[in-house]
Design a protein around this motif. Structure first.
Motif, PDB file in Angstrom:
ATOM      1  N   PHE A 258       8.441   6.913 -10.039  1.00 26.39           N
ATOM      2  CA  PHE A 258       8.202   5.482  -9.867  1.00 26.39           C
ATOM      3  C   PHE A 258       7.710   5.166  -8.455  1.00 26.39           C
ATOM      4  CE2 PHE A 258      10.070   1.054 -10.863  1.00 26.39           C
ATOM      5  CZ  PHE A 258       8.882   0.683 -11.475  1.00 26.39           C
ATOM      6  N   THR A 259       8.318   5.789  -7.440  1.00 23.27           N
ATOM      7  CA  THR A 259       7.884   5.504  -6.072  1.00 23.27           C
ATOM      8  C   THR A 259       6.512   6.099  -5.782  1.00 23.27           C
ATOM      9  OG1 THR A 259       9.163   7.414  -5.277  1.00 23.27           O
ATOM     10  CG2 THR A 259      10.210   5.247  -5.144  1.00 23.27           C
ATOM     11  N   VAL A 260       6.187   7.237  -6.402  1.00 19.67           N
ATOM     12  CA  VAL A 260       4.848   7.803  -6.245  1.00 19.67           C
ATOM     13  C   VAL A 260       3.808   6.881  -6.874  1.00 19.67           C
ATOM     14  CG1 VAL A 260       3.323   9.684  -6.974  1.00 19.67           C
ATOM     15  CG2 VAL A 260       5.575  10.203  -6.017  1.00 19.67           C
ATOM     16  N   LEU A 261       4.078   6.407  -8.078  1.00 16.73           N
ATOM     17  CA  LEU A 261       3.149   5.496  -8.743  1.00 16.73           C
ATOM     18  C   LEU A 261       2.990   4.198  -7.963  1.00 16.73           C
ATOM     19  CD1 LEU A 261       4.269   6.062 -12.439  1.00 16.73           C
ATOM     20  CD2 LEU A 261       2.026   6.612 -11.482  1.00 16.73           C
ATOM     21  N   GLN A 262       4.069   3.741  -7.342  1.00 19.14           N
ATOM     22  CA  GLN A 262       3.984   2.526  -6.523  1.00 19.14           C
ATOM     23  C   GLN A 262       2.933   2.683  -5.434  1.00 19.14           C
ATOM     24  OE1 GLN A 262       6.850   1.900  -3.439  1.00 19.14           O
ATOM     25  NE2 GLN A 262       7.307  -0.187  -4.132  1.00 19.14           N
ATOM     26  N   ILE A 264       0.308   5.196  -5.286  1.00 21.18           N
ATOM     27  CA  ILE A 264      -1.047   5.617  -5.662  1.00 21.18           C
ATOM     28  C   ILE A 264      -1.794   4.553  -6.454  1.00 21.18           C
ATOM     29  CG2 ILE A 264      -0.445   8.057  -5.584  1.00 21.18           C
ATOM     30  CD1 ILE A 264      -0.352   8.104  -8.605  1.00 21.18           C
ATOM     31  N   THR A 265      -1.150   3.405  -6.683  1.00 25.49           N
ATOM     32  CA  THR A 265      -1.888   2.260  -7.238  1.00 25.49           C
ATOM     33  C   THR A 265      -2.611   1.496  -6.138  1.00 25.49           C
ATOM     34  OG1 THR A 265       0.218   1.049  -7.199  1.00 25.49           O
ATOM     35  CG2 THR A 265      -0.509   1.934  -9.315  1.00 25.49           C
ATOM     36  N   GLY A 266      -2.506   1.959  -4.876  1.00 27.52           N
ATOM     37  CA  GLY A 266      -3.410   1.484  -3.832  1.00 27.52           C
ATOM     38  C   GLY A 266      -2.892   0.452  -2.861  1.00 27.52           C
ATOM     39  N   ILE A 267      -1.608   0.126  -2.913  1.00 30.12           N
ATOM     40  CA  ILE A 267      -1.131  -0.995  -2.105  1.00 30.12           C
ATOM     41  C   ILE A 267      -1.399  -0.808  -0.616  1.00 30.12           C
ATOM     42  CG2 ILE A 267       1.201   0.018  -2.165  1.00 30.12           C
ATOM     43  CD1 ILE A 267       0.217  -3.695  -1.692  1.00 30.12           C
ATOM     44  N   ASN A 268      -1.117   0.377  -0.091  1.00 34.16           N
ATOM     45  CA  ASN A 268      -1.197   0.525   1.361  1.00 34.16           C
ATOM     46  C   ASN A 268      -2.612   0.713   1.885  1.00 34.16           C
ATOM     47  OD1 ASN A 268       1.458   0.091   2.261  1.00 34.16           O
ATOM     48  ND2 ASN A 268       2.066   2.062   1.422  1.00 34.16           N
ATOM     49  N   THR A 269      -3.586   0.918   1.005  1.00 38.71           N
ATOM     50  CA  THR A 269      -4.964   0.877   1.485  1.00 38.71           C
ATOM     51  C   THR A 269      -5.299  -0.537   1.977  1.00 38.71           C
ATOM     52  OG1 THR A 269      -5.826   0.345  -0.722  1.00 38.71           O
ATOM     53  CG2 THR A 269      -5.664   2.665  -0.131  1.00 38.71           C
ATOM     54  N   ALA A 396       3.059  10.443  -1.251  1.00 35.04           N
ATOM     55  CA  ALA A 396       1.972   9.751  -1.949  1.00 35.04           C
ATOM     56  C   ALA A 396       1.264   8.769  -1.025  1.00 35.04           C
ATOM     57  CB  ALA A 396       2.543   9.021  -3.165  1.00 35.04           C
ATOM     58  N   ASN A 397       2.049   8.067  -0.214  1.00 36.51           N
ATOM     59  CA  ASN A 397       1.477   7.120   0.740  1.00 36.51           C
ATOM     60  C   ASN A 397       0.572   7.837   1.729  1.00 36.51           C
ATOM     61  OD1 ASN A 397       0.977   4.986   2.473  1.00 36.51           O
ATOM     62  ND2 ASN A 397       3.110   4.377   2.681  1.00 36.51           N
ATOM     63  N   ALA A 398       1.044   8.984   2.252  1.00 34.21           N
ATOM     64  CA  ALA A 398       0.245   9.754   3.205  1.00 34.21           C
ATOM     65  C   ALA A 398      -1.041  10.256   2.554  1.00 34.21           C
ATOM     66  CB  ALA A 398       1.063  10.923   3.745  1.00 34.21           C
ATOM     67  N   ALA A 399      -0.925  10.723   1.315  1.00 26.34           N
ATOM     68  CA  ALA A 399      -2.109  11.244   0.621  1.00 26.34           C
ATOM     69  C   ALA A 399      -3.156  10.152   0.448  1.00 26.34           C
ATOM     70  CB  ALA A 399      -1.710  11.822  -0.732  1.00 26.34           C
ATOM     71  N   VAL A 400      -2.709   8.951   0.088  1.00 27.26           N
ATOM     72  CA  VAL A 400      -3.650   7.850  -0.115  1.00 27.26           C
ATOM     73  C   VAL A 400      -4.263   7.402   1.200  1.00 27.26           C
ATOM     74  CG1 VAL A 400      -3.852   5.438  -0.848  1.00 27.26           C
ATOM     75  CG2 VAL A 400      -2.557   7.055  -2.244  1.00 27.26           C
ATOM     76  N   SER A 401      -3.420   7.202   2.225  1.00 29.90           N
ATOM     77  CA  SER A 401      -3.932   6.679   3.490  1.00 29.90           C
ATOM     78  C   SER A 401      -4.797   7.703   4.224  1.00 29.90           C
ATOM     79  CB  SER A 401      -2.773   6.230   4.379  1.00 29.90           C
ATOM     80  OG  SER A 401      -1.921   7.299   4.681  1.00 29.90           O
ATOM     81  N   LEU A 402      -4.499   8.994   4.045  1.00 31.98           N
ATOM     82  CA  LEU A 402      -5.288  10.039   4.709  1.00 31.98           C
ATOM     83  C   LEU A 402      -6.656  10.240   4.060  1.00 31.98           C
ATOM     84  CD1 LEU A 402      -2.645  12.802   5.520  1.00 31.98           C
ATOM     85  CD2 LEU A 402      -4.196  11.727   7.169  1.00 31.98           C
TER      86      LEU A 402
END
Length: 464
Positions: A258-262, A264-269, A396-402
Motif C-alpha cells: 500500500f505504501t509503495v503504491l501510494q 508510485i502513483t506520482g504524488i511526490n513528483t 518507491a519514493n526515491a525511485a520515482v524522484s530519482l
C-alpha cells in the motif's frame, strides 16, 4: 473481543487531541523539509551549477536518509519507547535544519538533507504508531490522520515561504526557517506521556494504567488495560525475521504494497518538481511556478481535512475508491494535455488537473495509507512492521524522484503521466481485493489469526 463488547469510550478528548497534535508536528517538519526543495532547488542549482543528475541527488538523498531512519526508528521505538524516539528525532531535525543553510558546497548540503531524512524516517515510523496506540477506536483514523494533515500543511508553508523569498533567491533562508518548528517540536514532545501499550509491553503496568486513566474514565480504562495485558502476554519480538511469521506476512504484504503504491502513483513528483512541471506547461516565471505549486499544496491541506472528517464515518475503502479513481482521471487528463495541447490551454489544463489530482490524493490515499499501516500490525511487531512499510515507501519514493526528470527526457511528459495513471488502476485493484475495512475496531481486535474473541483478519469485511 468484538465492538459490541467494548464499553463506551468516555475519554478526555482535549488530552488525546493535544497529544495527537504534538505528535503530528513531526509531520509538519516532514512536509516542510520535503516541500521546500521545490522552490530552493531553482536557486541551489544555479549557486552550485548542478546537472540534472545532481538535482535529483539533492532532492532524493533525503529519502535515502528516511529509509535508514525507518530501519533504525522501528527498532529504537520498540526498545526505548515512542516518546524518547520522537525526542531523538526532534534533535536530529534541529541539527539538519541548522546545517543545510550553512552549506558551503553541494556535498555539505547533501549531508544536511540526509540528516533531515534520518529524522523523517524516525518520526514517520513512530508518530503514527504512537497516536494509534493512544486513540479511541471511533476517532483513531482522524487522529492518526493529523500527521498527514500536518505534513500537507508543512508542504504548503514551504511553498509559501519559497514564494516570498524567491525574489531574493534566498534558498539558504528557506532551509534555515525549518529550524524554528524543529525547536518547537522538541520542546512540546517533552511534555507528552509515553504510549501505554508500549509501557505494558515492558511489563510497566502501573505506569500504563496511570497514562490510560489520565484520559479514559471507567469502565473503559479497566477494559482497555485488560485488553492490553492480554495482547502483550507475548513480549515484543525484537527480530526482523518475525515479520515473516504466520499471521504477520499478510499485514506486512498489505502495508508495504500500500505504501509503495501510494508513492508510485506520482504524488511526490508534484511535491518535489511542481515548479518544473508548471514551467513545462508554459508558466511565465519562477515566482509564478512556485505560486501555482503553493495553490496545489493549499488544496492538499483542505482535502486532507475532508478525509479526516470522513474516514471514521464512511470508512477507509469508500474514500479510497473515489479518491484513487479521481487521481487516475486527473493524470490521464494531464497526459492528454501534454500530448495535444499548448500555450494557455496546456497551462490551464495542467493546473486544473493537478489540483484535482491533489484533492483526490489528499482525501484518500494520502492519509489512509498511514492510518492502515499503523492499524494492521499486532503490538508485538508494530514498530518493526511500520518501519518495513516506511522503508518500502522510501524506496518507491526515491525511485520515482530519482527517475522523474530522466523519464520525462526519455519518453516524454505524456507517457510519464500515463504511467502514473496506470499505477492508479493497479491501486484500485489492490484496494478491491487486498485492503480490509478497519474503521471503528479496537487495535487488539484486528487479527490475522482467528481466536475465541477476535475474528480472523480476512473476516473483518467481505471484499467489496
Amino acid at each position: 473481543m468484538t465492538e459490541t463488547n467494548v464499553p463506551h469510550w468516555n475519554v478526555d478528548r482535549s488530552f488525546v487531541l493535544r497529544v495527537s497534535v504534538i505528535a503530528a508536528l513531526s509531520g509538519l517538519l516532514y512536509g516542510y523539509d520535503m516541500g521546500i526543495i521545490a522552490a530552493a532547488l531553482l536557486y541551489v542549482r544555479n549557486t552550485f551549477d548542478l546537472s540534472a543528475g545532481m538535482e535529483e541527488a539533492v532532492v532524493s538523498v533525503v529519502l535515502l536518509g528516511a529509509m535508514l531512519g525507518a530501519l533504525l526508528g522501528g527498532t529504537v521505538a520498540d526498545r526505548i519507547g515512542r516518546k524518547k524516539t520522537l525526542v531523538q528525532a526532534a534533535l536530529i531535525f534541529v541539527c539538519g535544519s541548522v546545517l543545510a543553510p550553512l552549506s558551503p558546497n553541494v556535498g555539505v548540503l547533501i549531508v544536511a538533507r540526509a540528516v533531515l531524512g534520518l529524522a523523517i524516517g524516525f518520526t514517520s515510523v513512530t508518530a503514527p504508531v504512537y497516536v494509534s496506540e493512544l486513540a479511541p477506536p471511533q476517532s483513531r483514523g482522524g487522529l492518526i490522520g493529523l500527521y498527514q494533515l500536518a505534513l500537507t500543511l508543512g508542504i504548503a508553508i514551504a511553498n509559501l515561504v519559497g514564494y516570498f523569498l524567491s525574489g531574493q533567491k534566498a534558498w539558504r533562508l528557506m532551509f534555515g526557517i525549518g529550524a524554528a518548528p524543529a525547536i518547537l517540536f522538541l520542546m512540546l514532545v517533552l511534555s507528552v506521556p509515553e504510549s501505554a501499550r508500549w509501557l505494558a509491553s515492558k511489563q510497566r503496568f502501573e505506569e500504563a494504567a496511570a497514562v490510560i486513566r489520565s484520559y479514559a474514565a471507567e469502565p473503559a480504562a479497566t477494559w482497555l488495560l485488560q485488553e492490553i495485558r492480554q495482547s502483550v502476554a507475548a513480549k515484543l519480538d525484537q527480530r526482523w525475521a518475525s515479520l515473516w511469521s504466520p499471521g504477520i506476512r499478510k499485514p506486512l504484504a498489505i502495508a508495504v504494497s500500500f505504501t509503495v503504491l501510494q508513492q508510485i502513483t506520482g504524488i511526490n513528483t508534484i511535491i518535489y518538481y511542481g515548479p518544473q512541471i508548471f514551467a513545462m506547461a508554459g508558466f511565465g516565471s519562477d515566482q509564478s511556478d512556485i505560486l501555482a505549486t503553493f495553490v496545489v499544496a493549499a488544496v492538499n491541506v483542505l482535502a486532507t481535512l475532508i478525509a479526516l472528517a470522513l474516514v471514521d464515518r464512511i470508512g477507509r475503502k469508500p474514500l479510497l475508491y473515489g479518491g484513487v479513481s479521481g487521481m487516475m482521471v486527473s493524470l490521464v487528463a494531464i497526459s492528454l494535455a501534454f500530448h495535444s495541447a499548448s500555450g494557455r490551454l496546456l497551462g490551464t489544463v495542467a493546473i486544473v488537473s493537478l489540483i484535482a489530482y491533489i484533492l483526490c490524493f489528499a482525501a484518500s490515499l494520502g492519509p489512509i495509507a498511514w492510518i492502515l499501516v499503523s492499524e494492521v500490525f499486532p503490538q508485538r511487531v508494530r514498530g518493526r512492521g511500520v518501519a518495513a512499510a516506511t522503508l518500502g515507501s522510501g524506496l518507491a519514493n526515491a525511485a520515482v524522484s530519482l527517475t522523474f526528470l530522466s523519464l520525462i527526457h526519455a519518453v516524454g511528459s505524456p507517457a510519464t503521466f500515463a504511467l502514473f495513471a496506470l499505477f492508479c488502476l493497479v491501486t484500485l485493484v489492490f484496494v478491491r481485493f487486498g485492503v480490509p475495512e478497519t474503521m471503528g475496531r479496537e487495535l487488539e481486535s484486528i487479527s490475522f489469526a482467528p481466536t475465541a474473541d477476535a475474528p480472523a483478519y480476512d473476516q473483518l469485511e467481505p471484499s467489496h
